[in-house]
Design a protein around this motif. Sequence first.
Motif, PDB file in Angstrom:
ATOM      1  N   SER A  70       2.393   1.741  -3.451  1.00 11.40           N
ATOM      2  CA  SER A  70       1.466   2.194  -4.465  1.00 11.40           C
ATOM      3  C   SER A  70       1.217   3.798  -4.323  1.00 11.40           C
ATOM      4  O   SER A  70       0.760   4.616  -5.277  1.00 11.40           O
ATOM      5  CB  SER A  70       0.036   1.545  -4.221  1.00 11.40           C
ATOM      6  N   SER A  71       1.277   4.506  -3.002  1.00  6.91           N
ATOM      7  CA  SER A  71       1.220   5.886  -2.752  1.00  6.91           C
ATOM      8  C   SER A  71       2.454   6.660  -3.010  1.00  6.91           C
ATOM      9  O   SER A  71       2.422   8.090  -2.857  1.00  6.91           O
ATOM     10  CB  SER A  71       0.439   6.137  -1.562  1.00  6.91           C
ATOM     11  N   SER A  72       3.335   6.035  -3.034  1.00  5.50           N
ATOM     12  CA  SER A  72       4.691   6.484  -2.944  1.00  5.50           C
ATOM     13  C   SER A  72       5.365   7.046  -4.365  1.00  5.50           C
ATOM     14  O   SER A  72       5.657   5.883  -5.104  1.00  5.50           O
ATOM     15  CB  SER A  72       5.923   5.572  -2.136  1.00  5.50           C
ATOM     16  N   ASN A 108       0.768  -1.358   0.014  1.00  4.22           N
ATOM     17  CA  ASN A 108       0.171   0.125  -0.033  1.00  4.22           C
ATOM     18  C   ASN A 108       0.966   1.257   0.156  1.00  4.22           C
ATOM     19  O   ASN A 108       0.544   2.265  -0.637  1.00  4.22           O
ATOM     20  CB  ASN A 108      -0.994   0.017   1.214  1.00  4.22           C
TER      21      ASN A 108
END
Length: 614
Positions: A27-29, A24
């Motif tokens: 995915s957002s980095s 997760n």
Amino acid sequence: MKLEKILDRLSSIEKNSFIKIIDNIISSSKEKRKEIEKILAQADKGLKSVDNQNISKIFELVEEEFTEYVRCEFQEVNSQLDILIDIIIRDGNCLMRQDWFSRLYEAEIKSLNAKIKTLAADAKDDKSDLSPERKRDYRIYQACLSTAFFNDLENNREAKITSDELSIILTLSKELGLSQEEIKLINYSILGVKKMDIQEVINNLKNIGVIFYSKKENTIFVADEMVRLLRKVRNKEVADKFYRRTLKLLREPIINSIAKNHNIDRKLSTSRKIEDIISAGVSFTDLLVNDIYKDGTNLTERKKTLNELCEKGLQIPNLRGSTLQEKIDSLIQYFEAVEKDEKVGISVDGYDKLLKDLHQSIPSMNKTMKQHFELQDEFVLDAEFLLDYNIKPRDILDLIEKTDLDKFKKEHGVKQRGDDILNILEHYKDVENLYLENYEHVGYRNYNQLKENGIQIRESELGVKFEELTKVIFQGLGFHVDEKFRQELNTTKDLMDILINLGNDEVIIVECKTSKESGYNKFSTVSRQLKSYQNIALKNNLRIVKILLVAPEFSDDFVTDCEMDVDMNLSLLTASTLLAIYEAFKNSKYMTFPHVLFRDVVINQERIVKALSK
């Protein structure tokens, strides 16, 4: 225990929660995506199929994001995360069986409830040791926290502290100079503290990724990397063992002053007060900025005092930084580097001998270690066991009283003059094993790190020493390193480093290269060198089973050039891989290393270690 080592012991299901959280974050980095994708490119099915070594590398890349994720979990006020983290980050609590963790948790809740009652009584008692100013600080913090929590109920919402409210509360606690323990006691005086089911506690910690739980071993694992991260979340800047090392250098009046400021009983023994200061979570930075000086001490004198503490007491010369804060930051960074370094300071064999002699001279040592580090096993004075808990020789010697140290030195012929602990560590060095443990540093010609790890050597001697250690390792693998035959084959122009004689006119040629640069990249030079060795062997009717080039690491271009070479049966072997193979071999069923495993262009450590373990 390192994250990679823990992951190796767990099933895919037991790793699942942790992997999901990392996935997760990835995915957002956006910032580190390229570096992460380069690692993930080696696997076909994403993060789940990446090997454990690369999972550790990815975790290192996303450590800041993981820290923020854990901080967000603190907004769940009923999670008891602060209580639980304070248990699992203590020295010695990174490996626990479930029943032992249950006991520690139960004892923590019981102690917390008792302390809350004592604090409430002291705050109301005019005759208590608490100063009026400190009572006022407690009232201000308690009132603000109470408002932040209960204002939701007044608006018909679930009581909780928002992220904005939490940031204000944290700022307030810092400005009031409250320790972590004081904050915790006031928090739970409002929230109340209730004992949860231990399985629920374990599941909660596992689900947020801060622990691993093996049902098969009935054991909780907390990775060394996670312990350091969680300490940051709890604003504990250094490990307890380094905090203790620093406090033990202070005079008793200073210790009493610190105790008074943080509601710690000054009638206790000095060693007990030191332990209570540590467990109270008193800020290490605040301690060195304010608490260790007399009232009225100016900035110049403070810097001088800190320099003396580091140079004469902690044996850390030339602390970087011009301002007081910069010097403190440098000290914290130094302790972090020491903690991350896997080297023991003396060899593992030397560590075992030290423990054996301590047990003989100080019979209570085993009991002291068990109690201090909250260890469950009956006998704990074993080097490999303690290193799994990241407990090193210096950490143990720091716990021993001066009178016992003096007795120990006399009984075992340790030098009397100078620093007691440094003299004992010097006495128990096993030089050859210590060099082997620093094999990779020798390969990298990392002179400063070797010196810091207790190895005295001229920089000009590092190349020869790397070659000598490589010979020792190959001999340890059961090979016949034939020095006499090597000398017969060598010419004044061509001098091969190591010749392994397999018998029946079969040989392995080994060349050793040290390099300060990141990635050995001189293929054309070393290729000519190795081909000349190959020609010498062939002229003497020898069959070359393999040519091995050992170096700290190899650049991508070097590997590509090696893959394109069709004239030599050459494999590349990094120093860290060779050492890992050697360690795995010692616990294997083989008498001699099966050299057929040397078949990759770049020798695959994981594949060979797995093969040896079968």
